[in-house]
Design a protein around this motif. Structure first.
Motif, short mmCIF file in Angstrom:
data_model
loop_
_atom_site.label_atom_id
_atom_site.label_comp_id
_atom_site.label_asym_id
_atom_site.label_seq_id
_atom_site.Cartn_x
_atom_site.Cartn_y
_atom_site.Cartn_z
N TYR A 49 -3.16 3.04 1.46
CA TYR A 49 -1.76 2.70 1.21
C TYR A 49 -1.58 1.22 1.50
O TYR A 49 -2.22 0.66 2.39
N HIS A 104 -1.97 10.22 -4.21
CA HIS A 104 -1.93 8.92 -4.87
C HIS A 104 -1.87 9.13 -6.38
O HIS A 104 -2.49 10.06 -6.91
N GLY A 111 2.51 6.65 -3.96
CA GLY A 111 1.71 7.32 -2.94
C GLY A 111 2.59 7.99 -1.92
O GLY A 111 3.74 7.58 -1.69
N SER A 126 7.83 0.22 0.05
CA SER A 126 7.49 1.43 0.80
C SER A 126 8.67 1.84 1.68
O SER A 126 9.55 1.03 2.00
#
Length: 806
Positions: free
Chosen positions: A696, A713, A741, A779
């Motif tokens: 990641y 993923h 992901g 993220s």
């Protein structure tokens, strides 16, 4: 019984009667291949050479339509209650005839021709269930050097059998028995193969390289590019192509339309060129098309031609030709492959498992064919240049395999020279015994950046080959550290004992420095706290139990020690802050590792003593279990870790390619774990876009897990699907990519997800292709909130696997 009785009653009630007759022009000329359609039944037929037709129709009222190019269609309603004869007389359509004969509005009529092909292509797709044919392939690639050679290089590379006027050429030809079963099963047997030079760039050395079946909506040819191509005769072809009728001519008694094909807009999935269609039959006669440059990875340009003929009343491809150009490494390669299909056999019966995962086999005798064999099977003789080159190559091959020449080569290879000692290393070969030794050069002796400072090292390699491609490799290695005055080393042994199943045994023993976390980030992997001293024995075995099912076993005994009072060089202190080695108790452990990997439907080619895996349309499933036992005082359980993976790489038609991987792992037992036994979740690198199927991008730091976790993923490469349609941008070669992901670690109550989008571009460096990418990643996690950042990547193109990977 009641059901059978009722069924029989219904069948008996449905009476059918023949309707037959002729279709003529008003001038009493029979109209061959006129279309006779029954609207209410969605069925029909075509007239024969005499203009005659015949249908079997259920009793009742039917609507019949008859049409023929250049004539006005005629529709009638007729009651069928007995055997009926009805003749049609069609009147000329002066408007359509003028469009065909005179160069007026030809473009308009070309759309009608393409429409008729699309409506009738199911007929040509379902002419037979199975097909067998003899396929002859001749592929020639001329190499033109763009760099003038120096005189000494010319003399060194000069072939005594090649005249200066002859081109430098790669050459391949094969005699193949090809089998096909609808809709998409095929198999080949190569009974004759001749090749000279490097044939890697040659297209269609096997029927599995890819087929251009233009009756199919899409063509996927992995050797050319990663996106599918849209056929001009696709059901959605009108949306992507524009057509223009260039001319009409007669092929015997049949009228042929030659139509120009062009993309309506920019793109990387559309052909350009010409197609020819037979009037009335609405079947492909010839094609000459080029593949868009934006699609190609390896080639700079690529085009192909096909010719169709009637064989036993079946319309099949009898000739194909492929042409390409490839530039790089100071040379240009111009290639051409000619393919001839003959001796067709239709609708044979084959054994149940005949069309299976083995899609091709090359017989042991295929590479031993002499000149008379090739003279007899070639559809046409080689031209004068090809004949001269092949003759020269055959003489050269005889010379290169002669004992005198091999002994002279061995003598040169075995001779010790200052340059070999100082740079390339010294070798010694015994060709009779198929034994090869390799000794390191002087520069390989010193390692200034090793753990603990300068070390002197030496490696020897021993290799023995066998006739059936079996191989033994033995590599002893020693190194000595000046700062700590310590001697370490190991010996590796590998035996490939079954090349077909890729079965091998590997063994090693010795002492050296090992890493605690092999998946650490780039910034952490060379820190001192990621190393320890490992003494151990290792024995592993890998084999394919059955097609696509691989079984790996590993037995290890290790003594793991920290560095204690080991001395380090100052280089690490200058590179990193707080660069201290990790401290842990010495452990002795016995480990077993079992791993199974299964890819259903794995297709492959079988060469003599070799198996070439082509891939599968199914995912790959794997399961591994690691068991550890402390061996300080007998064997006591230390840990047990199990992990399940599923992964797949697949084509998404014209939209690009996708890849995913999911993993579920868990420690079943953690009685005694050392740091090198942990399961680590890798943190992101500051700038580098790390391998996206296993890591990641924005996890702040690497951390370990001791219970269960789930990771997934996904990435989609558009491969120019979007950018190739944008003017100016399409000329840059930039492509877009997106991915995501997800990581879930319950023991830490940690959830992490990420999305990324980016762009990449393929470029050539020498003879290799690379893909440079830039990405923006966002993220979210319940620990660190929302984060974002830019990342960069560089990936080489793997020509053997047609994938982007190291």
């Amino acid at each position: 019984m009641t059901f059978i009785f009722l069924t029989g009653t219904i069948t008996f009630a449905q009476q059918y009667f023949p309707l037959r007759g002729y279709v003529y022009s008003t001038d009493n000329e029979p109209l061959q291949n006129a279309s006779v359609r029954v609207f209410d039944l969605q069925t029909g037929t075509q007239t024969n050479e005499a203009g005659q037709y015949e249908l079997s129709l259920e009793q009742g009222l039917h609507r019949i339509s008859v049409s023929y190019l250049g004539f006005l269609p005629q529709t009638i309603e007729i009651v069928i209650d007995s055997s009926t004869i009805y003749n049609f007389f069609l009147e000329p359509d002066e408007k359509v005839l003028s469009e065909v004969v005179v160069n007026v509005k030809k473009k308009d009529y070309s759309y009608e021709v393409i429409k008729n092909v699309i409506e009738n292509k199911e007929r040509w797709q379902n002419q037979f269930q199975t097909l067998a044919a003899k396929t002859y392939v001749k592929s020639v690639e001329e190499i033109i050097s763009l760099k003038p050679q120096k005189e000494d290089e010319k003399e060194e590379n000069k072939n005594p059998f090649m005249a200066d006027s002859l081109p430098n050429m790669n050459f391949f030809e094969a005699n193949i028995q090809h089998f096909q079963s609808l809709p998409n099963k095929q198999k080949e047997e190569r009974t004759g193969v001749k090749k000279f030079g490097d044939i890697h760039d040659l297209y269609y050395t096997s029927t599995t390289d890819g087929q251009f079946d233009l009756y199919q909506n899409l063509q996927v040819v992995e050797k050319l590019g990663e996106n599918a191509l849209i056929s001009p005769f696709s059901t959605v072809g009108y949306l992507g192509y524009k057509f223009k009728l260039l001319e009409t001519y007669h092929n015997g008694e049949r009228l042929v339309y030659r139509i120009q094909v062009k993309p309506k807009e920019l793109g990387n999935s559309l052909y350009e060129g010409e197609v020819e269609v037979l009037d009335g039959l609405w079947a492909i006669h010839k094609v000459k098309l080029s593949v868009p440059k934006r699609l190609l990875i390896e080639y700079n340009s690529f085009s192909f031609e096909q010719e169709y003929e009637f064989v036993q009343d079946k319309r099949v491809v009898t000739k194909e030709m492929f042409e390409w150009k490839l530039k790089g490494g100071g040379e240009t390669k111009n290639g051409r492959t000619e393919v001839s299909h003959s001796d067709f056999v239709f609708d044979s019966t084959y054994a149940k498992n005949f069309f299976g995962p083995e899609v091709g086999v090359t017989t042991a005798e295929a590479y031993k064919r002499d000149s008379s064999y090739w003279e007899n099977i070639r559809p046409k003789p080689l031209n004068s240049t090809e004949r001269a080159v092949v003759k020269a190559k055959e003489l050269e091959e005889i010379r290169l395999n002669s004992k005198e020449y091999l002994d002279s080569v061995d003598a040169i290879y075995n001779k010790v020279t200052p340059l070999k000692v100082l740079w390339s290393g010294v070798g010694h070969i015994n060709r009779a015994k198929k034994v090869d030794w390799r000794f390191g050069s002087l520069p390989e002796l010193l390692n200034p950046v090793a753990i603990g400072g300068w070390r002197v090292q030496y490696r020897i390699q021993y290799m023995k080959r066998f006739e059936n491609r079996k191989r033994i490799d033995v590599t002893p290695y020693l190194n000595y550290g000046f700062l700590n005055k310590d001697l370490r080393g190991f010996i590796n042994f590998n035996f490939l004992y079954n090349p077909i199943r890729q079965s091998s045994i590997f063994a090693s023993a010795g002492q050296g420095f090992d890493v605690i976390n092999g998946n650490a980030t780039i910034s952490d992997i060379i820190r001192r706290n990621n190393f320890y001293i490992n003494t151990g024995l290792n024995l592993s075995h890998r084999t394919e139990l059955f097609n696509g099912f691989y079984f790996n076993t590993q037995l290890q005994w290790n003594k793991r020690e920290d560095f204690g009072d080991f001395k380090f060089s100052r280089l690490g202190d200058e590179l990193f802050e707080q660069n201290e080695p990790v401290s842990f108790p010495t452990t002795k452990i016995f480990k077993t590792n079992f791993r199974i990997e299964f890819t259903p439907g794995q297709k492959y080619l079988r060469e003599p003593n070799e198996k070439i895996v082509l891939g599968s349309r199914w995912p790959t499933f794997s399961l591994r279990s690691n068991f550890g036992f402390n061996s300080d005082n007998g064997l006591k359980k230390a840990f047990n870790y199990t992990e399940f993976n599923v992964s797949q790489y697949f084509n998404v038609g014209i939209f690009g390619t996708s890849e995913y991987r999911m993993a579920l792992g868990k420690f079943m037992d953690t009685t005694r774990l050392a740091p090198m036994d942990y399961q680590y979740q890798r943190g992101g690198d500051p700038i580098w876009f790390s391998p996206n199927m296993y890591t990641y991008q924005l996890i702040p730091q690497t951390f370990s897990t001791f219970d269960w976790f789930f990771e997934s993923h996904y990435e989609h490469q558009f491969n120019g699907f979007l950018t190739s349609k944008v003017p100016l941008l399409n000329k840059t070669g930039i492509r877009t990519v997106g991915g995501a992901g997800l990581l879930y670690v319950p023991e830490r109550k940690y959830q992490y997800s990420e999305l990324y989008a980016g762009a990449n571009r393929v470029f050539r460096l020498g003879k290799s292709r690379f893909r440079l990418g830039a990405y923006y990643v966002v993220s979210q996690s319940n620990k660190d909130g929302i984060r974002s950042g830019f990342k960069f990547s560089l990936e080489p193109y793997n020509r053997d696997k047609n994938t982007w990977s190291f």
